[in-house]
Motif scaffolding. Structure first.
Motif, PDB file in Angstrom:
ATOM      1  N   GLU A  12       0.833  -1.204   0.000  1.00  0.00           N
ATOM      2  CA  GLU A  12       0.000   0.000   0.000  1.00  0.00           C
ATOM      3  C   GLU A  12       0.872   1.261   0.000  1.00  0.00           C
ATOM      4  OE1 GLU A  12      -3.115  -0.131   2.898  1.00  0.00           O
ATOM      5  OE2 GLU A  12      -4.064   1.685   2.120  1.00  0.00           O
ATOM      6  N   THR A  13       2.100   1.130   0.457  1.00  0.00           N
ATOM      7  CA  THR A  13       2.961   2.312   0.515  1.00  0.00           C
ATOM      8  C   THR A  13       3.288   2.850  -0.883  1.00  0.00           C
ATOM      9  OG1 THR A  13       5.037   1.059   0.535  1.00  0.00           O
ATOM     10  CG2 THR A  13       4.028   1.514   2.673  1.00  0.00           C
ATOM     11  N   LEU A  14       3.111   2.029  -1.910  1.00  0.00           N
ATOM     12  CA  LEU A  14       3.385   2.545  -3.262  1.00  0.00           C
ATOM     13  C   LEU A  14       2.362   3.608  -3.633  1.00  0.00           C
ATOM     14  CD1 LEU A  14       1.335   1.332  -5.741  1.00  0.00           C
ATOM     15  CD2 LEU A  14       2.480  -0.747  -5.065  1.00  0.00           C
ATOM     16  N   LEU A  20       2.157  11.394  -3.254  1.00  0.00           N
ATOM     17  CA  LEU A  20       3.030  12.528  -2.919  1.00  0.00           C
ATOM     18  C   LEU A  20       3.717  13.089  -4.168  1.00  0.00           C
ATOM     19  CD1 LEU A  20       4.447  11.260   0.505  1.00  0.00           C
ATOM     20  CD2 LEU A  20       2.583  12.875   0.087  1.00  0.00           C
ATOM     21  N   ARG A  21       3.998  12.224  -5.136  1.00  0.00           N
ATOM     22  CA  ARG A  21       4.567  12.741  -6.397  1.00  0.00           C
ATOM     23  C   ARG A  21       3.515  13.569  -7.144  1.00  0.00           C
ATOM     24  NH1 ARG A  21       7.205   7.734  -6.457  1.00  0.00           N
ATOM     25  NH2 ARG A  21       5.604   6.826  -7.787  1.00  0.00           N
ATOM     26  N   ALA A  22       2.250  13.137  -7.026  1.00  0.00           N
ATOM     27  CA  ALA A  22       1.178  13.922  -7.665  1.00  0.00           C
ATOM     28  C   ALA A  22       1.039  15.279  -6.966  1.00  0.00           C
ATOM     29  CB  ALA A  22      -0.135  13.144  -7.627  1.00  0.00           C
ATOM     30  N   LEU A  87      14.054  -2.245  -8.831  1.00  0.00           N
ATOM     31  CA  LEU A  87      13.394  -3.074  -7.821  1.00  0.00           C
ATOM     32  C   LEU A  87      12.305  -2.276  -7.113  1.00  0.00           C
ATOM     33  CD1 LEU A  87      16.537  -4.717  -6.125  1.00  0.00           C
ATOM     34  CD2 LEU A  87      15.175  -5.580  -8.046  1.00  0.00           C
ATOM     35  N   ALA A  88      11.221  -2.950  -6.749  1.00  0.00           N
ATOM     36  CA  ALA A  88      10.126  -2.301  -6.012  1.00  0.00           C
ATOM     37  C   ALA A  88       9.637  -1.061  -6.757  1.00  0.00           C
ATOM     38  CB  ALA A  88      10.571  -1.935  -4.596  1.00  0.00           C
ATOM     39  N   CYS A  89       9.392  -1.256  -8.050  1.00  0.00           N
ATOM     40  CA  CYS A  89       9.031  -0.114  -8.901  1.00  0.00           C
ATOM     41  C   CYS A  89       7.681   0.497  -8.528  1.00  0.00           C
ATOM     42  CB  CYS A  89       8.998  -0.559 -10.361  1.00  0.00           C
ATOM     43  SG  CYS A  89       7.885  -1.968 -10.628  1.00  0.00           S
ATOM     44  N   VAL A 109      10.650  -4.566 -11.342  1.00  0.00           N
ATOM     45  CA  VAL A 109      10.350  -5.722 -10.478  1.00  0.00           C
ATOM     46  C   VAL A 109       9.502  -5.275  -9.289  1.00  0.00           C
ATOM     47  CG1 VAL A 109      11.353  -7.654  -9.168  1.00  0.00           C
ATOM     48  CG2 VAL A 109      12.690  -6.578 -10.998  1.00  0.00           C
ATOM     49  N   ASP A 110       8.470  -6.026  -9.005  1.00  0.00           N
ATOM     50  CA  ASP A 110       7.693  -5.811  -7.774  1.00  0.00           C
ATOM     51  C   ASP A 110       6.871  -7.080  -7.559  1.00  0.00           C
ATOM     52  OD1 ASP A 110       6.011  -4.602  -5.601  1.00  0.00           O
ATOM     53  OD2 ASP A 110       6.837  -2.708  -6.362  1.00  0.00           O
ATOM     54  N   TYR A 111       6.093  -7.142  -6.494  1.00  0.00           N
ATOM     55  CA  TYR A 111       5.231  -8.304  -6.239  1.00  0.00           C
ATOM     56  C   TYR A 111       4.332  -8.547  -7.466  1.00  0.00           C
ATOM     57  CZ  TYR A 111       6.252  -8.307  -1.199  1.00  0.00           C
ATOM     58  OH  TYR A 111       6.859  -8.388   0.031  1.00  0.00           O
ATOM     59  N   PRO A 112       3.925  -9.811  -7.711  1.00  0.00           N
ATOM     60  CA  PRO A 112       3.116 -10.100  -8.903  1.00  0.00           C
ATOM     61  C   PRO A 112       1.834  -9.259  -8.999  1.00  0.00           C
ATOM     62  CG  PRO A 112       3.913 -12.139  -7.931  1.00  0.00           C
ATOM     63  CD  PRO A 112       4.329 -11.032  -6.999  1.00  0.00           C
ATOM     64  N   SER A 133       7.631 -10.659  -8.759  1.00  0.00           N
ATOM     65  CA  SER A 133       8.168 -11.574  -7.737  1.00  0.00           C
ATOM     66  C   SER A 133       8.533 -10.763  -6.508  1.00  0.00           C
ATOM     67  CB  SER A 133       9.442 -12.256  -8.246  1.00  0.00           C
ATOM     68  OG  SER A 133      10.066 -12.960  -7.195  1.00  0.00           O
ATOM     69  N   SER A 134       8.572 -11.449  -5.369  1.00  0.00           N
ATOM     70  CA  SER A 134       9.186 -10.801  -4.218  1.00  0.00           C
ATOM     71  C   SER A 134      10.677 -10.733  -4.502  1.00  0.00           C
ATOM     72  CB  SER A 134       8.949 -11.617  -2.944  1.00  0.00           C
ATOM     73  OG  SER A 134       9.791 -11.107  -1.921  1.00  0.00           O
ATOM     74  N   VAL A 135      11.304  -9.623  -4.156  1.00  0.00           N
ATOM     75  CA  VAL A 135      12.743  -9.509  -4.412  1.00  0.00           C
ATOM     76  C   VAL A 135      13.548 -10.424  -3.493  1.00  0.00           C
ATOM     77  CG1 VAL A 135      12.613  -7.134  -5.253  1.00  0.00           C
ATOM     78  CG2 VAL A 135      13.074  -7.549  -2.820  1.00  0.00           C
ATOM     79  N   THR A 136      12.911 -10.952  -2.451  1.00  0.00           N
ATOM     80  CA  THR A 136      13.645 -11.825  -1.526  1.00  0.00           C
ATOM     81  C   THR A 136      13.740 -13.260  -2.058  1.00  0.00           C
ATOM     82  OG1 THR A 136      11.645 -12.277  -0.256  1.00  0.00           O
ATOM     83  CG2 THR A 136      13.034 -10.478   0.529  1.00  0.00           C
ATOM     84  N   ALA A 154      16.839   0.614  -5.764  1.00  0.00           N
ATOM     85  CA  ALA A 154      15.899   0.148  -4.738  1.00  0.00           C
ATOM     86  C   ALA A 154      15.406   1.382  -3.978  1.00  0.00           C
ATOM     87  CB  ALA A 154      16.579  -0.837  -3.796  1.00  0.00           C
ATOM     88  N   GLU A 155      14.349   1.973  -4.483  1.00  0.00           N
ATOM     89  CA  GLU A 155      13.838   3.220  -3.895  1.00  0.00           C
ATOM     90  C   GLU A 155      12.646   2.884  -3.004  1.00  0.00           C
ATOM     91  OE1 GLU A 155      12.370   5.968  -6.794  1.00  0.00           O
ATOM     92  OE2 GLU A 155      12.167   7.595  -5.343  1.00  0.00           O
ATOM     93  N   GLY A 156      12.755   3.225  -1.739  1.00  0.00           N
ATOM     94  CA  GLY A 156      11.654   2.940  -0.810  1.00  0.00           C
ATOM     95  C   GLY A 156      11.459   1.454  -0.616  1.00  0.00           C
TER      96      GLY A 156
HETATM   97  C1  SAM Z   1       7.259   2.881  -0.704  1.00  0.00           C
HETATM   98  S1  SAM Z   1       6.795   1.893  -2.079  1.00  0.00           S
HETATM   99  C2  SAM Z   1       7.934   2.525  -3.265  1.00  0.00           C
HETATM  100  C3  SAM Z   1       7.484   2.248  -4.657  1.00  0.00           C
HETATM  101  C4  SAM Z   1       8.302   2.975  -5.730  1.00  0.00           C
HETATM  102  N1  SAM Z   1       9.707   2.677  -5.652  1.00  0.00           N
HETATM  103  C5  SAM Z   1       8.055   4.461  -5.620  1.00  0.00           C
HETATM  104  O1  SAM Z   1       8.980   5.189  -5.221  1.00  0.00           O
HETATM  105  O2  SAM Z   1       6.954   4.880  -5.922  1.00  0.00           O
HETATM  106  C6  SAM Z   1       7.469   0.319  -1.616  1.00  0.00           C
HETATM  107  C7  SAM Z   1       7.439  -0.704  -2.730  1.00  0.00           C
HETATM  108  O3  SAM Z   1       8.206  -1.843  -2.315  1.00  0.00           O
HETATM  109  C8  SAM Z   1       7.558  -2.989  -2.802  1.00  0.00           C
HETATM  110  N2  SAM Z   1       8.066  -4.116  -2.010  1.00  0.00           N
HETATM  111  C9  SAM Z   1       8.180  -4.201  -0.661  1.00  0.00           C
HETATM  112  N3  SAM Z   1       8.687  -5.387  -0.317  1.00  0.00           N
HETATM  113  C10 SAM Z   1       8.916  -6.059  -1.480  1.00  0.00           C
HETATM  114  C11 SAM Z   1       9.432  -7.340  -1.793  1.00  0.00           C
HETATM  115  N4  SAM Z   1       9.813  -8.181  -0.831  1.00  0.00           N
HETATM  116  N5  SAM Z   1       9.507  -7.705  -3.095  1.00  0.00           N
HETATM  117  C12 SAM Z   1       9.105  -6.867  -4.093  1.00  0.00           C
HETATM  118  N6  SAM Z   1       8.619  -5.627  -3.852  1.00  0.00           N
HETATM  119  C13 SAM Z   1       8.529  -5.243  -2.561  1.00  0.00           C
HETATM  120  C14 SAM Z   1       6.087  -2.687  -2.575  1.00  0.00           C
HETATM  121  O4  SAM Z   1       5.235  -3.554  -3.291  1.00  0.00           O
HETATM  122  C15 SAM Z   1       6.037  -1.244  -3.045  1.00  0.00           C
HETATM  123  O5  SAM Z   1       5.818  -1.155  -4.421  1.00  0.00           O
END
Ligand code: SAM
Length: 273
Positions: A12-14, A20-22, A87-89, A109-112, A133-136, A154-156
């Protein structure tokens, strides 16, 4: 038509970063100026008003994205045939926002379920592959080509992973690529502790699991890494503030170490073998 969105915990944090970018883009003088964030928000069925308590973080998220964009463009200018592993796009528009040579490869890359939503909202993006995929996990690395200089972004993300998962992810990246850069943001231990008190973070039932790894220990644990840059979020925000009063306050804060180091943007480089 709007997309129904059901994302839980750190996913949900995405939406928070997107919102906030908007907001940044609505300011008279945006720090980032992302034209896509609002367009995407308009197509999502989600009560963004409940993220109102996060508004104060707008400069932080915009300054972070701007710094990551700048480092990505720098990498692609030096390596037009390089690979960006984003990662975590989330729903970030970076591959549309920055100058991207046609010879470069890009993998989001992010969760499916996040990738599915991203594909519904953005459609295919030229030169960009999506990987759900999960990055882990380890299996997804098989889908990632080797042999090109790589920028791992890997942002956020890293603050949502346990420290052992961060180490494992970094080791896998360093085994996979022979040369490149690793860019991430991290929070101070005190921020990790108090983040759960933020109402939107609490409502999403998430929190930070790890703080920014200290550079000396991090490079010792992952020997090919060399620290090439680190920026304080507060210092950068001070630089970008158009309002003189806010600029002075932010600059004063940047002289107080706990505030200066609350969030940092890190860039490491590596060459193996
Ligand atoms: C704060 S958001 C940042 C999203 C994006 N980088 C941005 O700046 O808008 C965190 C992101 O990390 C992803 N995330 C967290 N844990 C993850 C994991 N184990 N594998 C893949 N993605 C993950 C979430 O799904 C979410 O998209």
């Amino acid at each position: 038509m709007t997309e129904q969105v059901r994302l839980s915990q750190e996913k949900e944090t995405l939406l928070m970063a997107l919102y906030l970018r908007a907001l940044d883009n609505r300011r008279e003088t945006p720090i980032l100026g992302d034209p896509y964030a609002q367009e995407v928000i308009d197509r999502i069925d989600y009560d963004f008003a409940k993220l109102g308590s996060l508004k104060g973080n707008t400069p932080l998220i915009a300054a972070r994205a701007r710094q990551f964009d700048a480092w990505t463009e720098e990498f692609l200018a030096a390596h037009p045939g390089g690979l960006v592993l984003h990662l975590a796009c989330g729903l970030d528009s970076r591959p549309l926002r920055i100058a991207r040579p046609a010879s470069a490869q890009w993998i989001d890359v992010d969760y499916p379920d996040v990738i599915e939503l991203r594909e519904r909202l953005y459609g295919p993006i030229d030169g960009v592959r999506n990987l759900g995929s999960s990055v882990t996990g380890s299996a997804w690395w098989e889908e990632v080509p080797t042999g090109r200089p790589a920028l791992i972004l890997a942002e956020g993300l890293l603050m949502y992973l346990a420290a052992e998962d961060v180490d494992r992810l970094v080791d896998r990246a360093l085994e996979h690529f022979t040369a490149g850069s690793l860019v991430f943001d991290g929070v101070a231990p005190w921020v990790k502790t108090i983040a759960r008190l933020q109402p939107s973070i609490r409502r999403a039932d998430t929190g930070f699991r790890s703080a920014t790894p200290a550079p000396a220990a991090f490079t010792e644990a992952h020997p090919p890494l060399r620290l090439t840059d680190q920026r304080s979020a507060v210092e950068l925000i001070g630089r970008y503030q158009a309002n003189a009063v806010t600029r002075s306050i932010t600059r004063a804060l940047a002289r107080v170490p706990p505030a200066r180091d609350a969030m940092r943007f890190m860039r490491y480089s590596f060459t193996r073998g």
